[in-house]
Motif scaffolding. Sequence first.
Motif, PDB file in Angstrom:
ATOM      1  N   VAL A 100      43.314  29.868  27.540  1.00 29.87           N
ATOM      2  CA  VAL A 100      44.623  29.858  28.576  1.00 29.87           C
ATOM      3  C   VAL A 100      45.462  30.594  28.350  1.00 29.87           C
ATOM      4  O   VAL A 100      45.907  31.405  27.339  1.00 29.87           O
ATOM      5  N   SER A 132      45.286  36.058  32.909  1.00 25.03           N
ATOM      6  CA  SER A 132      44.289  36.047  33.581  1.00 25.03           C
ATOM      7  C   SER A 132      42.479  36.772  33.200  1.00 25.03           C
ATOM      8  O   SER A 132      42.160  36.213  32.817  1.00 25.03           O
ATOM      9  N   LYS A 170      39.958  25.756  32.476  1.00 22.37           N
ATOM     10  CA  LYS A 170      40.818  24.996  33.509  1.00 22.37           C
ATOM     11  C   LYS A 170      41.122  23.935  33.196  1.00 22.37           C
ATOM     12  O   LYS A 170      41.698  23.001  33.760  1.00 22.37           O
ATOM     13  N   LYS A 171      40.500  23.323  32.219  1.00 24.55           N
ATOM     14  CA  LYS A 171      39.671  21.841  31.291  1.00 24.55           C
ATOM     15  C   LYS A 171      41.175  22.258  31.249  1.00 24.55           C
ATOM     16  O   LYS A 171      42.585  21.090  30.484  1.00 24.55           O
ATOM     17  N   ASP A 207      44.696  29.446  37.971  1.00 26.39           N
ATOM     18  CA  ASP A 207      43.228  29.501  37.554  1.00 26.39           C
ATOM     19  C   ASP A 207      42.077  29.480  38.575  1.00 26.39           C
ATOM     20  O   ASP A 207      41.119  29.121  37.734  1.00 26.39           O
ATOM     21  N   THR A 208      42.025  29.787  39.447  1.00 25.81           N
ATOM     22  CA  THR A 208      41.338  30.087  40.401  1.00 25.81           C
ATOM     23  C   THR A 208      40.046  31.136  39.885  1.00 25.81           C
ATOM     24  O   THR A 208      39.226  30.864  39.912  1.00 25.81           O
ATOM     25  N   ASP A 209      40.388  32.139  38.795  1.00 26.13           N
ATOM     26  CA  ASP A 209      39.044  33.090  38.485  1.00 26.13           C
ATOM     27  C   ASP A 209      38.930  32.507  37.451  1.00 26.13           C
ATOM     28  O   ASP A 209      37.680  32.671  36.037  1.00 26.13           O
ATOM     29  N   PHE A 210      38.997  31.404  36.793  1.00 23.76           N
ATOM     30  CA  PHE A 210      38.257  30.171  35.232  1.00 23.76           C
ATOM     31  C   PHE A 210      37.591  29.262  35.905  1.00 23.76           C
ATOM     32  O   PHE A 210      37.338  28.962  36.549  1.00 23.76           O
ATOM     33  N   ASP A 211      36.624  29.727  34.556  1.00 20.86           N
ATOM     34  CA  ASP A 211      36.017  28.479  34.198  1.00 20.86           C
ATOM     35  C   ASP A 211      36.479  26.873  34.542  1.00 20.86           C
ATOM     36  O   ASP A 211      36.985  27.071  34.176  1.00 20.86           O
ATOM     37  N   ASP A 212      35.155  26.260  34.742  1.00 18.46           N
ATOM     38  CA  ASP A 212      35.651  24.346  34.141  1.00 18.46           C
ATOM     39  C   ASP A 212      35.878  23.800  32.472  1.00 18.46           C
ATOM     40  O   ASP A 212      37.227  23.509  33.016  1.00 18.46           O
ATOM     41  N   MET A 231      44.026  24.302  30.982  1.00 20.04           N
ATOM     42  CA  MET A 231      44.854  24.306  31.875  1.00 20.04           C
ATOM     43  C   MET A 231      45.648  23.310  32.272  1.00 20.04           C
ATOM     44  O   MET A 231      47.008  22.877  31.931  1.00 20.04           O
ATOM     45  N   VAL A 232      44.892  22.278  32.729  1.00 18.35           N
ATOM     46  CA  VAL A 232      45.423  21.235  32.933  1.00 18.35           C
ATOM     47  C   VAL A 232      46.066  20.374  31.214  1.00 18.35           C
ATOM     48  O   VAL A 232      46.970  20.026  31.284  1.00 18.35           O
TER      49      VAL A 232
END
Length: 402
Positions: free
Chosen positions: A324, A315, A340-341, A332-337, A343-344
Amino acid sequence: MSTGSVVHAADVEVLHWWTSGGEAAALNVLKEDLASQDIGWVDMPVAGGGGEAAMTTLRARVTAGDPPTAVQMLGFDIQDWAEQGTLGNLNDVAEAEGWADVVPEALQAFSKYDGNWIAAPVNVHSTNWVWANKAILDELGIEQPTTWDEFVAALQTVQDSGKVALGHGGQAWQDATIFDGVVITAGGPEFYKQAFIDLDIDALGSETMVEAFNRMDTLRGFVDDNFSGRDWNLASAMVINGEAAFQLMGDWAKGEFLNAGKVPGEDFLCFRMPGTEGSVTFNSDQFAMFDVSDDDAKAAQAAMAASIMSPTFQSAFNVVKGSVPARTDVPDTDFDDCGKKGMVELAEAAEAGTLMGSMAHGHANRAAVKNAIYDVVTAHFNGEYDAETAAEELANAVEGAM
Ligand code: BGC
């Protein structure tokens, strides 16, 4: 040690190409993590995005009988070195830490050879991204483009305004990085697979490939006059500084934006190359461990591998690097937008069968084939071939390299 140099009992010498500002910041996360466990770091940086120069240095070191202990490596290069019997075995640490359950299959295909773990994946990057300067887009009234045609129209609007539309560095690996996505815009993910993964000669020489080269011509019309030879991070800097509106680059570019104090959604936008949504062309930086006889060195390698694979490290490191995590169980808590995108989209593409190894970054084919593709793509981008000829040359070059 009597030499006066400070060398720990357990040192790792690490060969890597993380030399830009954002990359160095991520590397520091790794160095500090190892230092906290008293693993010493001997730095062996070899500048050059995509790692070609690093691989040349590596070959020289191995030929001289003096391989570094740990080496940043991509995809098929890992398999090549494993095939030559030069890599150590990480099975003990992999089993103890349960890597098989958390590392996606697509990465394991490169981290393992003959059933044995030979490398530890530190991240998953992907290449089909656009990085955009939000202030320029707002000023010119440009909406985030969602199709190839809209993207071309946006580039045109920027160019008409007098700004550079596309920040780009004319180096073979950067041209190839753009080509990963452009081929998908022209033919879709199945076509990408036929051409770059299956090396179907008909696909490589097809009308669809001609269209991909036509699109490269279009992009070539939007770069500035000084693009030739420019490093990728300097092209990122053009977007960061408001000199250029867009860059097409892997998500290591995000590391440059973050390192410059920029915030996603406020200062810059990240989105998939229009026409490639749903597809992810990935590459994973892995640390391959060379076979060493010394027990202390072996222990240091195993400790480094365990540390790289810990969820907290994955992380902390990837938040800074722009990539990622290489494990599926990291929150994904510590990731920016953008993270997060990423990872999804990685998970969705894996599910849909549209997660594909990046040709440009050694995850679709071995170096000989990759280099043959580089030569044609870059010659075309520099005006040596028209689109028709480039597709023909591509088919010939790949056939010759197989
Ligand atoms: C690597 C990234 C690196 C980029 C530019 C890619 O091949 O996977 O980690 O940041 O090259 O140097």
